[in-house]
Design a protein around this motif. Structure first.
Motif, PDB file in Angstrom:
ATOM      1  N   ALA A  29     -18.474 -39.561  54.359  1.00 50.37           N
ATOM      2  CA  ALA A  29     -18.112 -40.153  55.642  1.00 50.37           C
ATOM      3  C   ALA A  29     -16.602 -40.274  55.727  1.00 50.37           C
ATOM      4  N   ALA A  30     -16.095 -40.416  56.942  1.00 52.08           N
ATOM      5  CA  ALA A  30     -14.663 -40.619  57.130  1.00 52.08           C
ATOM      6  C   ALA A  30     -14.291 -42.031  56.718  1.00 52.08           C
ATOM      7  N   LEU A  31     -13.161 -42.161  56.026  1.00 48.81           N
ATOM      8  CA  LEU A  31     -12.629 -43.458  55.619  1.00 48.81           C
ATOM      9  C   LEU A  31     -11.233 -43.609  56.200  1.00 48.81           C
ATOM     10  N   ARG A  32     -11.039 -44.605  57.057  1.00 49.04           N
ATOM     11  CA  ARG A  32      -9.728 -44.858  57.626  1.00 49.04           C
ATOM     12  C   ARG A  32      -8.870 -45.562  56.586  1.00 49.04           C
ATOM     13  N   VAL A  33      -7.780 -44.930  56.178  1.00 49.66           N
ATOM     14  CA  VAL A  33      -6.890 -45.471  55.160  1.00 49.66           C
ATOM     15  C   VAL A  33      -5.745 -46.248  55.791  1.00 49.66           C
ATOM     16  N   SER A  34      -5.216 -45.724  56.898  1.00 48.56           N
ATOM     17  CA  SER A  34      -4.111 -46.351  57.609  1.00 48.56           C
ATOM     18  C   SER A  34      -4.170 -45.857  59.049  1.00 48.56           C
ATOM     19  N   PRO A  35      -3.352 -46.409  59.932  1.00 46.44           N
ATOM     20  CA  PRO A  35      -3.339 -45.884  61.307  1.00 46.44           C
ATOM     21  C   PRO A  35      -2.963 -44.407  61.377  1.00 46.44           C
ATOM     22  N   GLN A  36      -2.277 -43.923  60.354  1.00 40.85           N
ATOM     23  CA  GLN A  36      -1.821 -42.539  60.356  1.00 40.85           C
ATOM     24  C   GLN A  36      -2.755 -41.574  59.633  1.00 40.85           C
ATOM     25  N   ARG A  37      -3.674 -42.094  58.853  1.00 38.93           N
ATOM     26  CA  ARG A  37      -4.417 -41.175  57.984  1.00 38.93           C
ATOM     27  C   ARG A  37      -5.840 -41.653  57.721  1.00 38.93           C
ATOM     28  N   GLU A  38      -6.742 -40.691  57.595  1.00 37.51           N
ATOM     29  CA  GLU A  38      -8.073 -40.966  57.080  1.00 37.51           C
ATOM     30  C   GLU A  38      -8.409 -39.927  56.035  1.00 37.51           C
ATOM     31  N   THR A  39      -9.425 -40.211  55.240  1.00 42.62           N
ATOM     32  CA  THR A  39      -9.867 -39.264  54.230  1.00 42.62           C
ATOM     33  C   THR A  39     -11.388 -39.278  54.181  1.00 42.62           C
ATOM     34  N   VAL A  40     -11.948 -38.533  53.256  1.00 38.65           N
ATOM     35  CA  VAL A  40     -13.396 -38.466  53.106  1.00 38.65           C
ATOM     36  C   VAL A  40     -13.810 -39.391  51.971  1.00 38.65           C
ATOM     37  N   LEU A  41     -14.836 -40.191  52.219  1.00 42.36           N
ATOM     38  CA  LEU A  41     -15.400 -41.056  51.192  1.00 42.36           C
ATOM     39  C   LEU A  41     -16.755 -40.491  50.782  1.00 42.36           C
ATOM     40  N   THR A  42     -16.869 -40.145  49.516  1.00 40.64           N
ATOM     41  CA  THR A  42     -18.138 -39.666  48.968  1.00 40.64           C
ATOM     42  C   THR A  42     -18.843 -40.825  48.288  1.00 40.64           C
ATOM     43  N   SER A  43     -20.147 -40.941  48.507  1.00 38.22           N
ATOM     44  CA  SER A  43     -20.868 -42.098  47.973  1.00 38.22           C
ATOM     45  C   SER A  43     -22.199 -41.690  47.364  1.00 38.22           C
ATOM     46  N   ILE A  81     -18.532 -45.219  45.125  1.00 38.92           N
ATOM     47  CA  ILE A  81     -17.804 -44.665  46.267  1.00 38.92           C
ATOM     48  C   ILE A  81     -16.467 -44.121  45.780  1.00 38.92           C
ATOM     49  N   ALA A  82     -16.144 -42.912  46.227  1.00 36.42           N
ATOM     50  CA  ALA A  82     -14.953 -42.214  45.725  1.00 36.42           C
ATOM     51  C   ALA A  82     -14.207 -41.564  46.881  1.00 36.42           C
ATOM     52  N   PRO A  83     -12.980 -41.992  47.152  1.00 36.99           N
ATOM     53  CA  PRO A  83     -12.187 -41.344  48.203  1.00 36.99           C
ATOM     54  C   PRO A  83     -11.582 -40.028  47.725  1.00 36.99           C
ATOM     55  N   ALA A 113     -11.226 -48.129  50.283  1.00 39.33           N
ATOM     56  CA  ALA A 113     -12.593 -48.057  49.765  1.00 39.33           C
ATOM     57  C   ALA A 113     -13.103 -49.438  49.385  1.00 39.33           C
ATOM     58  N   SER A 114     -12.224 -50.266  48.826  1.00 39.21           N
ATOM     59  CA  SER A 114     -12.592 -51.635  48.496  1.00 39.21           C
ATOM     60  C   SER A 114     -12.954 -52.424  49.755  1.00 39.21           C
ATOM     61  N   GLY A 115     -12.188 -52.222  50.831  1.00 38.08           N
ATOM     62  CA  GLY A 115     -12.505 -52.865  52.097  1.00 38.08           C
ATOM     63  C   GLY A 115     -13.835 -52.402  52.651  1.00 38.08           C
ATOM     64  N   TYR A 116     -14.114 -51.101  52.494  1.00 36.16           N
ATOM     65  CA  TYR A 116     -15.407 -50.560  52.916  1.00 36.16           C
ATOM     66  C   TYR A 116     -16.546 -51.212  52.136  1.00 36.16           C
ATOM     67  N   ALA A 117     -16.339 -51.365  50.829  1.00 32.79           N
ATOM     68  CA  ALA A 117     -17.367 -52.004  49.993  1.00 32.79           C
ATOM     69  C   ALA A 117     -17.590 -53.448  50.415  1.00 32.79           C
ATOM     70  N   ALA A 118     -16.504 -54.164  50.712  1.00 36.81           N
ATOM     71  CA  ALA A 118     -16.622 -55.565  51.105  1.00 36.81           C
ATOM     72  C   ALA A 118     -17.373 -55.705  52.423  1.00 36.81           C
TER      73      ALA A 118
END
Length: 276
Positions: A29-43, A81-83, A113-118
């Motif tokens: 899934a897409a993971l928003r890292v900052s307003p400028q960037r996102e990455t893929v989160l594999t789970s 979960i791994a970004p 990723a930690s925020g996603y987990a929380a």
């Protein structure tokens, strides 16, 4: 951090991951890292997770390469979960990031990723884990490299590392792990060398030898190399994974029998322990 160092770490990734991937992760899934960037989160997520592992890959690598160990942790009841880090050869805009920037982006990935987990599993304990340069990233969440910045994630209860960057001039100073006061399990091998970077496998033990004593463990496996974490056919892989699961049970789930096993187990012909 120098460009030469990061280039060398890239060579290390090629050295460590020369075999084809057969990964079948649970989801991406897409993971928003900052307003400028996102990455893929594999789970990898079990039906009823008991804890969460934040997994940071080796420099240049990508999450699917770690399917064997992530699947084992999933089977033990832990969501993994791994970004996808910006230094990965699979990251589509890799060339936009300088060598210096990629380290900070790794930390940002793990914080996201930690925020996603929380948000997804708010009541579950969190463990940070990594391989090689990813071990350094995970140790930063535990409080490491405090002279560079405050990277500590208070949600992280303990750290698991396969290998480490060793003694890197200009980055990993003698006091690098002096502020890592969480439980740590480090796994290495007596063939765990990386040409041009780590010529003495014992350098991987630095986080255990120099961090504050208390719930610190290192296991060295005879014949194991830098890619043990991704080599399920290696006879050392199964006992190494079993040790990590005991560690997860001990410090994520506060399992006293697992803690007793870690503290009292004897050396074997395959694995030699350090306990502090």
């Amino acid at each position: 951090m120098s460009l030469r160092l990061m280039a060398a770490l890239g060579l290390a990734a090629s050295f460590a991951w020369s075999s084809p991937s057969r990964a079948d992760p649970t989801a991406q899934a897409a993971l928003r890292v900052s307003p400028q960037r996102e990455t893929v989160l594999t789970s990898w997520v079990p039906e009823k997770p008991r804890g969460v592992v934040l997994l940071s890959t080796g420099h240049g690598s990508w999450p699917e390469k770690y399917d064997a160990i992530a699947s084992a942790w999933k089977a033990a009841g832990f969501a993994v979960i791994a970004p996808l880090h910006v230094d990965s050869i699979r990251y589509p805009e890799r060339d936009k990031f300088t060598a210096q920037a990629s380290f900070g982006e790794r930390i940002a990935d793990l914080k996201a990723a930690s925020g996603y987990a929380a948000a997804t599993w708010p009541a579950l304990p969190v463990i940070a884990a990594g391989h090689s340069f990813g071990t350094l990233s995970a140790l930063c969440l535990g409080g490491g490299l405090s002279y560079v910045g405050n990277f500590r994630d208070p949600k992280v209860k303990a750290v698991i590392g396969f290998s480490s960057p060793g003694r890197v001039p200009g980055l990993v100073q003698p006091q690098a792990y002096a502020s890592d006061d969480l439980p740590i399990l480090l796994i290495t091998g007596d063939r765990d060398v990386v040409p041009g970077i780590v010529t003495n496998w014992q350098d991987h033990l630095l986080p255990i030898q120099t961090s504050p004593a208390g719930d610190k463990f290192a296991i060295t496996y005879a014949g194991a190399g830098h890619d043990l974490i991704g080599a399920p056919a290696d006879p050392n892989f199964a006992p190494a994974v079993a040790a990590t699961i005991r560690f997860l049970q001990a410090y994520a789930l506060d399992d006293e029998p697992a803690k007793a096993w870690l503290r009292a187990g004897d050396d074997t012909t395959a694995g030699s322990w350090i306990r502090r």
